[in-house]
Design a protein around this motif. Structure first.
Motif, short mmCIF file in Angstrom:
data_model
loop_
_atom_site.label_atom_id
_atom_site.label_comp_id
_atom_site.label_asym_id
_atom_site.label_seq_id
_atom_site.Cartn_x
_atom_site.Cartn_y
_atom_site.Cartn_z
N LEU A 133 -24.41 24.44 -32.81
CA LEU A 133 -25.61 23.87 -32.52
C LEU A 133 -25.59 22.69 -31.55
O LEU A 133 -26.16 22.36 -30.76
CB LEU A 133 -26.55 23.49 -33.87
N TYR B 24 -32.69 18.42 -32.44
CA TYR B 24 -31.90 19.40 -33.53
C TYR B 24 -33.11 20.23 -34.50
O TYR B 24 -33.02 21.39 -34.47
CB TYR B 24 -30.97 18.75 -34.33
N LEU C 230 -27.04 15.84 -38.94
CA LEU C 230 -27.10 17.25 -39.53
C LEU C 230 -26.88 17.25 -40.74
O LEU C 230 -27.52 18.10 -41.60
CB LEU C 230 -26.50 18.18 -38.53
N THR D 100 -23.14 24.12 -37.57
CA THR D 100 -23.24 22.77 -36.58
C THR D 100 -22.66 22.70 -35.57
O THR D 100 -23.11 22.19 -34.40
CB THR D 100 -22.85 21.74 -37.69
N ASP E 146 -23.97 13.21 -34.18
CA ASP E 146 -25.05 14.15 -34.36
C ASP E 146 -24.72 15.06 -35.76
O ASP E 146 -25.53 15.58 -36.32
CB ASP E 146 -25.08 15.01 -33.11
#
Length: 430
Positions: A369, A108, A351, A366, A347
């Motif tokens: 992404l 990321y 983040l 988010t 994930d």
């Protein structure tokens, strides 16, 4: 040419005697997986000298890559996570790598350009999680009388006293915004120690942790094995906690590739993924753990004494403080407990924590992404092809609400509420 049906007995032989636990975990496919045409048989996969890279070592050593037609895979040691990043940015066409063993947040941070030269985005895809848990937070021998554990309050007072005497106090991690950085920050902050104000966080490559602790460069560090155990064996410090004590069965490393490799080589990508998943099943089998440790210890991989590797690979923990746990529930998982599946909710936590410490802006989209980076759809396809039992394939992309050792709760449906609940943070302006 169509695949050739195999008897169960022959499958076991071809899989290199995977072991009963691996089969129970779902390796019930009765077909050879080399029938689909591969766009390439090559891939350059990086790794850091850590035991959670074991699935890559095993996929190479036990022939899983070759079984799936990937006969030109190179598994290449990287000196640091910064080097891993640099070689991913280069790509194999320019002498770098296509991906490999990586800290889960890094794809990321690289995709957004947050940690790349000139902040140029380099899109990546996460294909699988390589493991759950298995990291450690260690403390120097000068704090032996404290027997530091999950509670860092007394440790924080000792650090403050040392700092007021004019001495430096340092906490070492392996990459800014990476998993080890986030674990040690969470641990310290939960006890009221501000990792930005009360102690300096420094970056040290995993294999250099013990040597740096020996010369007094740091007071505490977070890293994977075998370095926490080696610290104890060399009588330099002790293990405060294993990281699953912070968050039970937390996600850790990932298998990730540059997105352009995945796009250009979808069949080869699936072959790589299936090879690594089979290796994860093999690593999970308790009957194989001693061999996993021996493989990890080899010069081409970790290059450490087996004595530094074997106990914690088997799940046995001597913390160096008198605390000893055999077959610990906090041991690293490679396949059990859905260790391989890359939950999108995890994930999102990474983040959110990167937002907490100012590495990413709170304005980040988010959802978009994660959809771009996390390719859990490829994992599901690979699992189906491998014959993984339905019960071992998550029904949702979320593992649901997660509770941490200090009582904090992360609800993937409301990450802002979690972020707001954290007293110590450094939030980057949107």
């Amino acid at each position: 040419m169509p695949s050739t049906p195999l008897s169960r007995r022959r499958l076991i032989q071809q899989a290199g005697a995977l072991g009963s636990a691996a089969l129970a975990g779902g390796l019930l496919s009765t077909r050879v997986h080399a029938a689909t045409a591969l766009e390439t048989k090559a891939a350059k996969l990086g790794f850091i000298a850590l035991t959670d890279a074991a699935p890559l070592f095993v996929a190479d050593e036990k022939g899983f890559f070759k079984k799936h037609g990937m006969t030109e895979v190179e598994v290449l040691k990287q000196s640091s996570w910064g080097t891993t990043r640099d070689n991913i940015v280069l790509g194999s066409a320019k002498g770098g790598i296509d991906g490999g063993h990586i800290l889960t947040p890094m794809p990321y941070l690289i995709t957004t350009g947050a940690v790349t030269p000139n902040n140029v985005p380099v899109p990546m895809n996460i294909l699988a999680r390589l493991n759950l848990g298995g990291q450690g937070i260690s403390v120097g021998a000068e704090y032996a009388d404290l027997k530091v554990g999950t509670d860092t309050k007394a440790f924080g007072k000792a650090l403050a006293a040392k700092r007021s005497s004019g001495k430096a106090v340092n906490a070492a991690m392996t990459f800014p915004g990476g998993t080890h950085d986030l674990w040690i920050r969470y641990w310290l902050a939960a006890g009221g120690v501000d990792p930005n104000k009360d102690i300096s966080t420094i970056v040290v490559p995993p294999a250099q942790m013990v040597a740096n602790m020996k010369v007094g460069s740091m007071d505490t560090f977070c890293v994977c094995e075998p370095w926490n155990r080696q610290l104890i064996n060399q009588k330099i410090g002790y293990t405060a906690i294993t990281t699953s004590e912070l968050w039970m069965n937390h996600p850790e490393k990932a298998l990730a590739l540059r997105a352009d490799y995945v796009q250009a080589n979808p069949n080869a990508t699936q072959a790589l993924l299936k090879a690594v998943m089979e290796a994860q099943m093999w690593c999970e089998d308790p009957a194989n753990r001693a061999e996993v440790a021996e493989i990890c210890s080899r010069r081409r991989w970790i290059n450490a004494p087996v004595a530094d590797v074997i106990d914690r690979v088997k799940g046995d923990f001597d913390y160096g403080t008198g605390r000893v746990e055999a077959n610990s529930k906090f041991q690293m998982r490679f396949w059990k407990d859905q260790a391989s599946y890359p939950f999108q909710s995890h994930d999102l936590w990474f983040l959110t924590e990167n937002m907490r410490w100012g590495y990413l802006p709170t304005s980040l989209d988010t959802k978009a992404l994660i959809t771009k980076v996390n390719r859990e759809d490829l994992w599901r396809a690979a699992a189906k092809d491998l014959g993984v039992a339905a019960k071992d394939i998550p029904a949702s992309t979320s593992r649901g609400v997660e509770t941490f050792f200090d009582g904090k709760v992360f609800d993937p449906a409301n990450p802002k509420k979690y972020l707001d609940s954290l007293a110590i943070k450094t939030v980057k302006a949107a």
